[in-house]
Scaffold this motif. Structure first.
Motif, PDB file in Angstrom:
ATOM      1  N   VAL A 129     -31.408 -34.642  86.278  1.00  0.00           N
ATOM      2  CA  VAL A 129     -32.551 -33.931  85.774  1.00  0.00           C
ATOM      3  C   VAL A 129     -32.504 -32.863  86.700  1.00  0.00           C
ATOM      4  CG1 VAL A 129     -33.641 -36.353  85.638  1.00  0.00           C
ATOM      5  CG2 VAL A 129     -33.705 -35.320  87.638  1.00  0.00           C
ATOM      6  N   SER A 130     -34.071 -32.324  85.532  1.00  0.00           N
ATOM      7  CA  SER A 130     -34.767 -30.581  85.910  1.00  0.00           C
ATOM      8  C   SER A 130     -35.954 -30.962  85.098  1.00  0.00           C
ATOM      9  CB  SER A 130     -34.089 -29.486  84.578  1.00  0.00           C
ATOM     10  OG  SER A 130     -33.699 -30.052  83.169  1.00  0.00           O
ATOM     11  N   GLU A 131     -36.257 -30.183  85.562  1.00  0.00           N
ATOM     12  CA  GLU A 131     -38.223 -29.816  85.761  1.00  0.00           C
ATOM     13  C   GLU A 131     -38.354 -30.103  84.459  1.00  0.00           C
ATOM     14  OE1 GLU A 131     -39.407 -26.359  87.422  1.00  0.00           O
ATOM     15  OE2 GLU A 131     -38.191 -24.733  85.503  1.00  0.00           O
ATOM     16  N   GLY A 132     -39.566 -30.727  84.398  1.00  0.00           N
ATOM     17  CA  GLY A 132     -40.509 -31.287  83.529  1.00  0.00           C
ATOM     18  C   GLY A 132     -39.808 -32.102  82.403  1.00  0.00           C
ATOM     19  N   GLU A 133     -38.659 -33.008  82.567  1.00  0.00           N
ATOM     20  CA  GLU A 133     -38.028 -33.792  82.181  1.00  0.00           C
ATOM     21  C   GLU A 133     -38.506 -35.220  82.106  1.00  0.00           C
ATOM     22  OE1 GLU A 133     -33.559 -35.583  81.651  1.00  0.00           O
ATOM     23  OE2 GLU A 133     -33.952 -33.976  82.215  1.00  0.00           O
ATOM     24  N   ILE A 134     -39.223 -35.456  80.507  1.00  0.00           N
ATOM     25  CA  ILE A 134     -39.015 -36.858  80.835  1.00  0.00           C
ATOM     26  C   ILE A 134     -38.723 -38.141  81.415  1.00  0.00           C
ATOM     27  CG2 ILE A 134     -40.724 -39.269  79.425  1.00  0.00           C
ATOM     28  CD1 ILE A 134     -41.279 -36.614  77.969  1.00  0.00           C
ATOM     29  N   PHE A 135     -39.344 -38.840  83.050  1.00  0.00           N
ATOM     30  CA  PHE A 135     -38.110 -39.801  83.435  1.00  0.00           C
ATOM     31  C   PHE A 135     -38.200 -40.932  83.071  1.00  0.00           C
ATOM     32  CE2 PHE A 135     -41.062 -38.704  87.356  1.00  0.00           C
ATOM     33  CZ  PHE A 135     -41.202 -39.736  87.546  1.00  0.00           C
ATOM     34  N   GLY A 136     -39.457 -41.587  82.386  1.00  0.00           N
ATOM     35  CA  GLY A 136     -39.941 -42.645  82.307  1.00  0.00           C
ATOM     36  C   GLY A 136     -41.613 -42.474  81.914  1.00  0.00           C
ATOM     37  N   THR A 137     -42.326 -43.467  81.853  1.00  0.00           N
ATOM     38  CA  THR A 137     -43.366 -44.378  80.175  1.00  0.00           C
ATOM     39  C   THR A 137     -44.152 -44.999  81.156  1.00  0.00           C
ATOM     40  OG1 THR A 137     -42.627 -45.669  79.086  1.00  0.00           O
ATOM     41  CG2 THR A 137     -42.029 -43.547  78.481  1.00  0.00           C
ATOM     42  N   VAL A 138     -45.849 -45.157  81.469  1.00  0.00           N
ATOM     43  CA  VAL A 138     -46.467 -45.897  81.305  1.00  0.00           C
ATOM     44  C   VAL A 138     -47.159 -46.153  80.366  1.00  0.00           C
ATOM     45  CG1 VAL A 138     -47.978 -46.609  82.670  1.00  0.00           C
ATOM     46  CG2 VAL A 138     -46.058 -45.971  84.148  1.00  0.00           C
ATOM     47  N   GLN A 139     -47.719 -47.094  79.674  1.00  0.00           N
ATOM     48  CA  GLN A 139     -48.682 -47.145  78.606  1.00  0.00           C
ATOM     49  C   GLN A 139     -49.937 -47.306  79.532  1.00  0.00           C
ATOM     50  OE1 GLN A 139     -47.788 -47.861  75.791  1.00  0.00           O
ATOM     51  NE2 GLN A 139     -49.521 -47.594  74.971  1.00  0.00           N
ATOM     52  N   GLU A 140     -50.429 -45.827  79.402  1.00  0.00           N
ATOM     53  CA  GLU A 140     -52.064 -46.104  80.272  1.00  0.00           C
ATOM     54  C   GLU A 140     -53.764 -46.159  79.190  1.00  0.00           C
ATOM     55  OE1 GLU A 140     -54.380 -42.299  82.311  1.00  0.00           O
ATOM     56  OE2 GLU A 140     -52.637 -42.116  81.289  1.00  0.00           O
ATOM     57  N   THR A 141     -53.373 -46.063  78.145  1.00  0.00           N
ATOM     58  CA  THR A 141     -53.994 -46.977  77.101  1.00  0.00           C
ATOM     59  C   THR A 141     -53.268 -47.329  75.791  1.00  0.00           C
ATOM     60  OG1 THR A 141     -54.711 -45.261  76.115  1.00  0.00           O
ATOM     61  CG2 THR A 141     -55.952 -45.620  78.308  1.00  0.00           C
TER      62      THR A 141
END
Length: 592
Positions: A129-141
């Protein structure tokens, strides 16, 4: 832990001794009350601290303690639908714990550290992985998926990782080992210094319209995604109302609204209105994609300065996730006044009207954080900055307005005469401009069948002609004008009342899609061209200006719903038929 000692207290400005080892822009804790402050100057052994809380009760020789970090915000799940003060402290939580009045020394609390979020990790052990890469998600709203980012400066292989599940933001989700063997613990959030612009992979060319549903913006003075806009105006001209309307209906994914030094009742209106508003793009509450930062006029003055940087840092963070963000700053004049007060207390040499000499550079530093970018995760995102300016007495020659004008590409000048005449939005078409017309030409061509920009140019020219004609009318009256010029006056009334004036309380007129805006302009153009043809055939203006036809054109914004554009065909045919029969009748009279 480095310590200094208070020597002088001058409002929010505190001077301390034994501070030679402190760093500039370092966050510090001041006094026994543990007030939050920031080092703004170091001269030998003495340092100057800007305190973001009330300093009443501080005494000499109390300690100033270093935190070892710059003034930063915590960026992670929990920001949306929330309301913060100028240094990202949640007002709802403070009210719950401390009551209606904010006490001093409660510390730098921000995001909820106990709430569990449902995390879906998209990487696994062994992945690079490198900086700024998306490693996961959360359904915030319900409508916004919070994309978790690898912090800037971190690059390597994942050597340890949790499974997807429910965690709080303090949980270590994974460990990344870089090529030097250093282990970086990755949490759901990251800290970022507010005065430092977040990096991006590439800055892209601006070329997409920020659709607001407000005709005067989308057609006459368009705002581009990733662009900069100033809305100056005197008291009561509708700056806050205009920003509210843009925030409610623009097609940005995320709204960041900063109430910087405005009256508390204006922020109260936001709090009361936004949760009730249905987002026209998603059908959910508008608060589901909104972050509010309130630093009202009765809050500490110094925190106004921080609130601007807090807001734009939050906006950049959502941009880095691949979202288009619109930031409303209401108003940058109050922020500039905070700079002026602190500069005065520091006894710096004042520039024009008492503002510090570095005011232009501070304004430039804020607006240059706008932009349309490619993120490190190869997504497109943008930050659009829309700042209200409150010149005293509506004087646009004062320093904040003049310097803002240097650094923005859209200037929406509000006019008190229009506002007092109940013409909203009260945008003065002679003093306003947009520098994004050329960049948005391809967007309009792709979105619409007709040439919208050609009609825009034509009608702006008519409005400018009307301004000159009105000067003659005021001197000698309208009757002395030839009929072709009287027609221009009548058509401009239609443009102003039927197109530029918009009713925020009418369910049809409050938000108008771009396609309907074009059809409305096209109908007014047909009315003008038919009228001009009749004038050329020597038909009197009293006959050309038919009250029924003109009334139908003016009221088309209410009578034709946004999804019934086919009705414009019937209206256009009615206009052509009326003027065709009018010309035929007068042609017969000439023959006889």
């Amino acid at each position: 832990m480095k310590k200094g000692y208070i020597k002088t207290i001058n409002g929010p400005v505190v001077t301390g001794s034994d501070m030679g080892s402190f760093k500039l822009r370092e966050m510090v804790v001041v006094g026994e009350k543990k007030l939050i402050g920031e080092v703004i100057s170091i001269d030998g052994d003495f340092g100057v601290v800007q305190v973001y809380e009330e300093t009443e009760g501080l005494t000499r020789d109390e300690e100033i303690i270093s935190t070892g970090a710059p003034l930063s915000v915590k960026l992670g799940p929990g920001m949306l639908s929330n309301m913060f003060d100028g240094i990202q402290r949640p007002l709802d939580k403070i009210k719950e714990n401390y009551g209606n009045f904010m006490p001093e020394g409660i510390g730098l609390i921000s995001l909820d550290e106990e709430k569990l979020w449902d995390v879906k990790l998209t990487v696994k052990v062994g992945d690079s992985v490198s900086e700024g890469e998306i490693f996961g998600t959360v359904q915030e709203t319900p409508i916004i998926e919070h994309r978790l980012l690898i912090p800037i400066g971190v690059k390597g292989k994942i050597t340890k990782s949790l499974e997807s599940g429910k965690y709080n933001i303090e949980e270590d989700l994974m460990e990344v080992t870089d090529e030097n063997g250093r282990v970086h613990k990755i949490k759901m959030y990251q800290n970022w210094p507010v005065r430092v612009q977040r990096p991006m992979k590439e800055r892209l060319q601006i070329g997409k319209l920020l659709v607001t549903g407000q005709r005067v913006f989308d057609v006459f003075f368009p705002i581009a995604k990733g662009g900069t806009t100033a809305i100056p105006g005197g008291f009561g001209t509708g700056k806050t109302m205009t920003q509210h309307q843009i925030a409610k209906y623009c097609d940005a994914d995320i709204i960041v609204y900063i109430g910087c030094g405005e009256r508390g009742n204006e922020m109260t209106e936001v709090l009361e209105d936004f949760p009730k508003l249905i987002d026209p793009y998603t059908g959910n509450s508008l608060m589901d994609r909104t972050v509010l930062i309130a630093n009202t006029s009765n809050m500490p003055v110094a925190a106004r300065e921080a609130s601007i940087y807090t807001g734009v840092t939050i906006a950049e963070y959502f941009r880095d996730q691949g979202y288009h963000v619109a930031l409303m700053a209401d108003s940058t004049s109050r922020w500039a006044e905070a700079l002026r007060e602190i500069s005065g207390r520091l006894e710096e040499m004042p520039a024009e009207e008492g503002y510090p000499a570095y005011l232009p550079s501070r304004i430039a530093q804020f607006y240059e954080r706008a932009g349309y970018v490619k993120t490190f995760s190869e997504k497109e995102g943008s930050v659009t900055l829309i700042g209200a300016v409150s010149p005293a007495g509506g004087d646009f020659s004062e320093p904040v307005t003049e310097n803002t004008k240097r650094f923005v590409n859209v200037f929406l000048a509000l006019d008190k005469d229009l506002a007092y005449a109940r013409h909203y939005p009260a945008i003065n078409w002679n003093n306003s401009y947009s520098g994004y017309i050329a960049q948005l030409e391809d967007y309009y061509d792709m979105r619409l069948d007709g040439d919208l920009l050609e009609l825009r140019k034509k009608f702006l020219d008519l409005l400018h002609q009307e301004t000159k004609l009105n000067e003659i009318v005021m001197l000698v009256g309208e009757d002395v004008l030839p009929d072709n010029q009287r027609l221009i006056l009548e058509i401009c009334k239609v443009i102003k009342v039927g197109f530029l004036q918009q009713n925020a309380f009418n369910p049809i007129d409050t938000f108008v899609p771009l396609e309907k805006q074009y059809e409305m302009l096209n109908t007014i153009d047909i009315l003008y061209e038919c009228g001009k043809s009749a004038v050329e055939k020597s038909i009197p203006i009293s006959k050309i200006k038919d009250e029924t036809i003109y009334s139908e054109v003016i009221n088309m914004k209410y009578n034709i719903e946004n999804d019934q554009l086919q009705k414009f065909v019937a209206l256009n045919n009615e206009i052509r038929d009326f003027y065709g029969s009018l010309e035929d009748r007068y042609a017969e009279q000439v023959i006889k």
